[in-house]
Motif scaffolding. Structure first.
Motif, short mmCIF file in Angstrom:
data_model
loop_
_atom_site.label_atom_id
_atom_site.label_comp_id
_atom_site.label_asym_id
_atom_site.label_seq_id
_atom_site.Cartn_x
_atom_site.Cartn_y
_atom_site.Cartn_z
N PHE A 37 -5.36 5.26 -4.08
CA PHE A 37 -4.76 4.85 -2.79
C PHE A 37 -4.50 3.34 -2.77
CE2 PHE A 37 -9.25 4.08 -2.13
CZ PHE A 37 -9.27 2.91 -1.38
N ILE A 38 -5.24 2.59 -3.60
CA ILE A 38 -5.15 1.13 -3.52
C ILE A 38 -3.72 0.67 -3.76
CG2 ILE A 38 -5.94 -1.06 -4.51
CD1 ILE A 38 -8.56 0.41 -5.27
N ASN A 39 -3.12 1.26 -4.76
CA ASN A 39 -1.76 0.83 -5.09
C ASN A 39 -0.71 1.85 -4.63
OD1 ASN A 39 -3.69 -0.57 -6.86
ND2 ASN A 39 -1.85 -1.63 -7.53
N SER A 40 -1.12 2.76 -3.74
CA SER A 40 -0.18 3.78 -3.31
C SER A 40 0.90 3.19 -2.40
CB SER A 40 -0.93 4.88 -2.58
OG SER A 40 -0.01 5.71 -1.91
N PRO A 41 2.13 3.57 -2.60
CA PRO A 41 3.20 3.08 -1.71
C PRO A 41 3.04 3.62 -0.29
CG PRO A 41 4.06 4.69 -3.28
CD PRO A 41 2.66 4.40 -3.69
N ASP A 42 2.29 4.72 -0.14
CA ASP A 42 2.09 5.30 1.20
C ASP A 42 0.99 4.59 1.98
OD1 ASP A 42 3.99 7.12 0.58
OD2 ASP A 42 2.57 8.67 -0.04
N ARG A 43 0.30 3.68 1.33
CA ARG A 43 -0.84 3.06 1.99
C ARG A 43 -0.39 2.18 3.14
NH1 ARG A 43 -5.12 -1.10 -0.76
NH2 ARG A 43 -6.30 -1.51 1.16
N LEU A 44 -1.09 2.28 4.30
CA LEU A 44 -0.81 1.41 5.44
C LEU A 44 -1.46 0.06 5.17
CD1 LEU A 44 -1.47 3.75 8.49
CD2 LEU A 44 0.72 3.07 7.54
N THR A 45 -0.69 -0.95 5.17
CA THR A 45 -1.24 -2.27 4.91
C THR A 45 -1.15 -3.19 6.12
OG1 THR A 45 0.88 -2.85 3.96
CG2 THR A 45 -0.88 -2.27 2.41
N LYS A 46 -0.31 -2.80 7.07
CA LYS A 46 -0.14 -3.62 8.29
C LYS A 46 -0.20 -2.69 9.50
CE LYS A 46 2.56 -7.33 6.29
NZ LYS A 46 3.76 -7.35 5.48
N PRO A 47 -0.60 -3.22 10.66
CA PRO A 47 -0.57 -2.38 11.87
C PRO A 47 0.86 -1.98 12.21
CG PRO A 47 -1.77 -4.44 12.25
CD PRO A 47 -1.07 -4.60 10.95
N LEU A 48 1.00 -0.77 12.75
CA LEU A 48 2.32 -0.30 13.16
C LEU A 48 2.27 0.01 14.66
CD1 LEU A 48 3.14 2.22 10.26
CD2 LEU A 48 3.97 -0.12 10.51
N ILE A 49 3.29 -0.36 15.37
CA ILE A 49 3.36 -0.04 16.80
C ILE A 49 4.56 0.88 17.02
CG2 ILE A 49 3.78 -0.98 19.11
CD1 ILE A 49 2.25 -3.48 18.26
N ARG A 50 4.31 1.95 17.76
CA ARG A 50 5.37 2.94 18.02
C ARG A 50 6.42 2.31 18.92
NH1 ARG A 50 4.23 8.45 17.53
NH2 ARG A 50 2.04 8.10 17.96
N ILE A 51 7.65 2.53 18.57
CA ILE A 51 8.68 1.89 19.38
C ILE A 51 9.43 2.87 20.27
CG2 ILE A 51 9.07 -0.15 17.92
CD1 ILE A 51 11.31 1.40 16.56
N ALA A 52 9.17 4.15 20.15
CA ALA A 52 9.82 5.11 21.06
C ALA A 52 8.73 5.95 21.71
CB ALA A 52 10.75 5.99 20.26
N PRO A 53 8.97 6.44 22.92
CA PRO A 53 7.94 7.26 23.58
C PRO A 53 7.62 8.50 22.74
CG PRO A 53 9.78 6.79 25.06
CD PRO A 53 10.17 6.25 23.75
#
Lengths: 376, 596
Positions: free
Chosen positions: A265-281
């Motif tokens: 997972f460390i080098n996985s491209p799917d890994r979340l590295t930054k917070p994400l904020i939903r932009i649509a309801p």
């Protein structure tokens, strides 16, 4: 206390100490292969043989407890000659493909062959040939390199309490076996891999990722659960290629399948590295999908979902994300009361983190609605 | 009409292993049938009782049948079921024994130099009947021990008798018991090692099949002496009759109250469990045997600690061989002095051997320690089959060595045999003659030990394999200069570095054959010849021109079409096609086929 003299040096040791351990205390080296300090003595490789005054034949120092007044010789031409024969015998049934072996440079057998200067082999003969067949993604078993030291069998039985493998067959055909010779199907903790002194057991994901050169070893703590085992990351070109653990750590070098093998997972491209904020309801972000698409494979098309979701998030800084969470929690609490909020924590967090989380929920939010996969 | 006071005739048939194999069961059935057939027509003036007995020893003459009529007992040899009718008619009914079927001088010669203690009862009592054993004094030993002796007395009695372990190593039995008795512990175990695995050995099997109660009584006495109330018999599953009779004997002893609690009204209790081996030779090694009973893989562990200190389930344990335990009741009954009067200074008593191989009278023999090999082979064994030349005797099975002709006069005891590079072992004795190739014999035993190595330690697992490979190539004509020295070096290293007795003794056949028959090895390696004409790859078959009559017998016998030749003309063997099966050699009446 027993007084024992080894190679002329005398030491007092406790009853039950083996000759090998007593020699270790005196810093006298005795070669070993099957011995492991955390496992019961085996006495199979016969390399640690020593001569004891009064005993007519050489004995293995790993299995022999000291007795009072014992006089031990750990090395003389006769003993070294026997050790050399034993080593040659082991090597006569070994692939000797150190050039491409994962274990090269970290292999006890290779090391001993080096110190005993074994190049030619008087006992060349038939070698065991086995095909590799295990389907699991973790443990590579190369039985041709196995020297039958039994460490894997003992660690599986004595440390893990699993007993997934044992000795099977007789004579030259004896080998370490799974039940009925089927594919290895255990919990894949990899303790056997950790104790194997040769290249017989290695991690499948280590293959051709690098051995000693350009490897940086980094000490860290396992992120998977609250145990907090110590890990040593083997990093090459900024990529973790292998994980081990040192014996002098709190977990004594033992790890589980996650700590040892689950690092992709460390080098996985799917890994979340930054917070994400939903932009649509939310309701718009998840339009109902047809349960069954005619002509298709049925069910949900995953790739479609991922693209849809990801397009509805935006990257944010930690400050912004935390502010946002606080704001939203406050709004919800004001509108619906604290008991409208519940918190779920994780066993992968440490005790301290879980403590803080419940404190936050109870004192900060003001609710007892908290839970955790292993329960509070 | 039933007559009263009929005289009782006993027909005693050997159903030991050899007897059964020769048809002992069928012989009994034949006797029963013949008698009952005749009952219909005539009033018999006797009742016939059938007694099955264990091994009589002289297996070469099986089936042995005794006809006991009052005090008179006559023994028939080589009896087949179809011979029963004549014996019934002429001997049992007619009163005239069938003279030509009776045992002859050879039978007496076979027994003359033997001293039977264990085997005496073995061949005369019914192993399936506890009363038969009691009738010959059975269980009086344990009675005597419980009523008159304390455990220390028993141990000193056994020590005084000089009895040493019959499993092979010859450790003094009394001393073993004493160490175990002195080791602190509430629970102790007695184990009877009946995992007899040497090729050609059947001593323990015959004792259990022929007199199982003596082993039980021996274990009980051992239990009393060391302070144990639990015994195990670890026996090969390949011995179904022995297992069956042993189980029967244990249940009979239970019914009598001879096993269980408060035996003969004393405080002593003893019980025996039977544990079957799973066919591993190495489980005859005591620590591997213990592991096997505990449910582990039968793998030896390093000693010390010895089983007397740390044995079964970690408790002090005495492990004795079947023959050793079977000796105990007789020693207790007759006294240590009596036992110590038999044998040599350091090896007391008798030893049972399984005499096999190229000797005329094969069978199970019991001889006093100190008898010479020559007496065993020529007086008891009757010499070599076909009066060929004796070459060597292999004692001690795969752990033993080959003793050559010039050493035939050494006494058979633990020290003497060890001195010449062999061992007494458990008692296998294989006689070899001039038609046996010593390299091939060594190879045979190595093949066995290699296949039976547990694989735990390197010298045994890989070392014996390499020995076997070298021997294999020598017998195939691919031996190299220096192979003999390599064999010797590797052998001595394996002996020194192996973990258990299996590896430590496995090279003995190699070392002893090199020691006494080095020239045979050299002939194989240098001249590519097998002097005994055994190693197929080193043989060439050819036609001797002056003898060949052109009969074509060899041509017809040849399975590979290697022989050509017209009728009444000289035939020829094409060595390129010849597969060296020897069919032509066997079939030629004119000795015109040569073999080199």
């Amino acid at each position: 206390m027993f007084k024992v003299t080894i190679d002329g040096k005398t030491i007092e040791v406790q009853e039950g100490t083996t000759v090998l351990d007593a020699a270790k205390m005196l810093d006298i080296p005795i070669p070993t292969l099957c011995h492991h300090p955390k496992l019961t003595p085996f006495g199979g490789c016969r390399l640690c043989i020593v001569e004891i005054k009064g005993i007519p034949r050489p004995v293995t120092s790993c299995t022999t407890p000291v007795s009072d007044g014992m006089e031990v010789t750990t090395s003389n031409p006769y003993i070294e000659d026997l050790r050399k024969t034993v080593l040659e015998l082991i090597l006569s049934d070994h692939p000797n493909d150190c050039m491409v072996c994962e274990k090269a440079g970290d292999c006890t057998l290779q090391e001993l062959a080096y110190f005993y200067g074994i190049r030619e082999n008087r006992f060349e003969g038939e070698r065991r040939i086995y095909t590799k067949r295990d389907g699991n993604p973790f443990i590579e078993r190369d039985l041709e390199k196995c020297i039958m030291c039994g460490r894997c069998v003992k660690v599986c039985d004595e440390v893990e309490g699993v007993g997934a493998i044992d000795f099977g067959y007789r004579g030259f055909s004896s080998k370490i076996c799974t039940p009925f010779g089927k594919d290895l199907n255990c919990e894949f903790c990899g303790q056997c891999v950790a104790v194997c002194p040769t290249g017989a057991l290695t991690g499948k994901m280590w293959k051709q990722k690098g051995r000693q050169k350009d490897i940086k070893e980094i000490e860290t703590t396992c992120p998977y659960c609250g145990c907090g085992c110590s890990l040593t990351l083997h990093v090459r070109r900024n990529e973790v290629i292998k994980i081990t653990s040192r014996e002098d750590t709190l977990n004594e070098g033992w790890l589980c399948v996650k700590g040892r093998f689950s690092y992709s997972f460390i080098n996985s491209p799917d890994r979340l590295t930054k917070p994400l904020i939903r932009i649509a309801p939310k309701d718009q972000s998840n339009p109902p999908l047809p349960p069954f698409v005619k002509g298709g494979r049925g069910g949900i098309n995953n790739s479609l979902l991922v693209t849809r979701y990801s397009s509805l998030f935006r990257e944010a800084s930690w400050d912004e994300a935390v502010d946002y969470i606080a704001k939203r929690l406050k709004t919800l609490k004001d509108k619906y009361g604290p008991d409208a909020i519940a918190g779920l924590s994780s066993a992968r967090c440490t005790n301290e983190e879980n403590y803080l989380f419940q404190k936050f929920m109870r004192a900060g939010i003001g609710t007892n609605n908290i839970d955790h996969c292993a329960r509070y | 009409m039933q007559k009263n006071n009929l005289k009782k005739v006993i027909v005693r048939v050997c159903i030991g292993t050899g007897g059964l194999a020769a048809g002992g069961k069928e012989v009994i059935d034949a006797f029963k049938k013949e008698i009952s057939d005749r009952c219909i027509d005539i009033d018999l003036d006797f009742t016939c009782h059938y007694q099955k007995v264990g091994c009589r020893g002289f297996c070469a003459r099986d089936v042995l049948v005794d006809v006991v009529d009052g005090d008179k007992s006559l023994t028939y040899q080589c009896i087949k079921p179809e011979m029963a009718a004549r014996i019934v008619d002429e001997h049992l009914i007619g009163g005239k024994p069938v003279k030509e079927w009776l045992i002859d001088d050879t039978y007496y010669a076979f027994h003359a130099k033997q001293k039977k203690i264990l085997l005496k009862d073995c061949g005369t009592i019914d192993p399936e009947d506890i009363n038969a054993y009691i009738d010959v004094g059975g269980y009086s030993g344990i009675k005597k021990v419980l009523s008159e002796m304390n455990p220390e007395d028993v141990i000193s009695e056994i020590k005084a008798s000089g009895l040493r372990g019959r499993g092979g190593a010859g450790f003094p039995t009394g001393l073993k018991w004493e160490i175990c008795r002195k080791t602190p512990g509430d629970t102790k175990y007695i184990i009877c090692n009946a995992d007899e695995g040497d090729p050609g050995a059947f001593m323990d099997r015959s004792i259990i099949e022929g007199n199982p109660h003596s082993v039980i009584e021996g274990m009980m006495i051992a239990g009393y002496a060391v302070g144990s109330d639990h015994g195990y018999v670890y026996i090969r599953a390949e011995y179904p009759f022995a297992v069956e009779r042993l189980r029967l004997a244990i249940s009979q002893a239970h019914e009598r109250g001879y096993l269980g609690k408060n035996i003969f009204g004393s405080n002593f209790g003893f019980d025996i469990k039977v544990k079957l081996g799973a066919g591993a030779f190495v489980c005859g090694e005591e620590t591997a045997l213990i592991a096997s009973i505990e449910g582990q893989r039968g793998m030896p562990r390093a000693k010390p600690p010895f089983p007397v200190h740390h044995g079964l389930w970690g408790k002090p344990t005495v492990i004795n061989n079947v023959e050793t335990l079977s000796n105990i009741p007789y020693i207790i009954r007759n006294g240590a002095q009596w036992y110590a009067s038999i044998g040599t200074e350091k090896s007391k008593g008798t030893k049972v051997f399984a005499l096999t191989g190229k000797v005329k009278n094969t069978g199970l023999i019991e001889v006093p320690m100190g008898i010479t090999l020559r007496e065993i082979i020529y007086d008891i064994g009757g010499g070599i089959i076909g009066d060929r030349e004796f070459k060597a005797v292999q004692t001690g099975g795969p752990s033993g060595g080959c003793i050559p002709a010039e050493m035939l006069d050494i006494p058979v005891d633990y020290e003497s045999l060890a001195q010449v590079g062999s061992i007494v072992g458990s008692g296998g004795m294989v006689v070899l003659d001039e038609t046996d190739c010593m390299v091939n014999i060594a190879r045979f035993f190595l093949e066995f030990t290699q296949a039976e190595s547990c694989g735990k330690c390197v010298p045994c697992r890989i070392g014996t394999k390499r020995l076997l490979e070298i021997l294999d190539r020598i017998t195939k004509g691919l031996g190299r200069e220096g192979d003999i020295e390599l064999l010797q070096k590797l052998s001595s290293d394996i002996k020194a570095a192996s973990l258990c007795g299996l590896g430590q003794t496995a090279p003995n056949p190699v070392l002893s054959t090199i020691r006494y028959f080095r020239e045979e090895y050299e002939a194989h390696i240098r001249d590519k010849k097998c002097p005994a004409k055994v190693c197929r790859d080193l043989l060439t078959y050819y036609i001797i021109e002056e003898f060949c009559k052109g009969c074509g017998a060899c041509l017809r016998a040849c399975p590979s079409g290697a022989i050509t030749g017209e009728k009444k003309k000289l035939h020829k063997i094409n060595p390129d096609i010849c597969i060296k099966c020897g069919a032509c050699f066997e079939v030629c009446k004119f000795k015109a086929v040569g073999r080199e």
